[in-house]
Design an enzyme around this catalytic site. Structure first.
Site, short mmCIF file in Angstrom:
data_model
loop_
_atom_site.label_atom_id
_atom_site.label_comp_id
_atom_site.label_asym_id
_atom_site.label_seq_id
_atom_site.Cartn_x
_atom_site.Cartn_y
_atom_site.Cartn_z
N GLU A 55 0.82 -1.21 0.00
CA GLU A 55 0.00 0.00 0.00
C GLU A 55 0.86 1.26 0.00
OE1 GLU A 55 -2.21 -3.16 2.49
OE2 GLU A 55 -0.15 -2.51 2.18
N CYS A 83 -2.55 -2.90 7.26
CA CYS A 83 -2.12 -2.83 8.65
C CYS A 83 -2.31 -1.39 9.14
CB CYS A 83 -0.66 -3.25 8.76
SG CYS A 83 0.51 -2.03 8.12
N CYS A 86 -0.23 1.24 7.24
CA CYS A 86 -0.73 1.56 5.89
C CYS A 86 -2.02 2.37 5.96
CB CYS A 86 -0.94 0.28 5.10
SG CYS A 86 0.63 -0.55 4.73
#
Length: 156
Positions: A55, A83, A86
């Site tokens: 990402e 996560c 990101c």
């Protein structure tokens, strides 16, 4: 014009291909005005960079291509639930929407357990300035299947 499912499938395809290129099983694309403006794959172990998540790489690519540090009006399509790092980067980039295929439990089953990190950020996201959506495509586990099958992988 491509659909959400088609953009998400592109992110999944990038993730699967990345496993064969010594990368992690994660891919992402940034779409703005119906066009892919950024692509990224997980290069954490390949580049020895703990921030090189798919990402983040896709958002960096998009910002360079559009020559702007903000991605307002863009959607981040990612092969797996982002996560907290990101998601934070997407918030800083002013991404309008995040759409992911596999979820954190699918990732944990493949050895990528971010549960401890997600637990630190356990909050209702309904008030966030960015929509976060899950679209469980049938091929969502393909990157993890490729990862498990790759005997040359570097576990982390």
């Amino acid at each position: 014009m491509r659909t959400d499912a088609e953009f998400l499938a592109l992110a999944i395809d990038l993730a699967v291909a990345n496993v064969a290129d010594d990368g992690g099983p994660f891919g992402a694309v940034v779409v703005k005005d119906g066009e892919v403006v950024g692509r990224g794959v997980n290069r954490v172990t390949a580049s020895l960079d703990p921030t090189a998540h798919g990402e983040v790489v896709a958002m960096r690519d998009a910002c360079l291509r559009i020559r702007d540090f903000t991605l307002a009006g863009a959607t981040l399509f990612t092969s797996c639930e982002p996560c907290p790092m990101c998601l934070s980067a997407a918030l800083w980039a002013r991404v309008d929407r995040v759409l992911y295929a596999a979820d954190r439990h699918d990732a944990a089953d493949a050895g990528f357990d971010d549960a401890a990190f997600h637990g630190l950020f356990r909050h209702d996201t309904s008030g966030w300035p960015m929509a976060i959506e899950h679209l469980a495509l049938p091929q969502r586990l393909a990157p993890f299947d490729a990862w498990r099958a790759n005997e040359e992988r570097i576990p982390y």
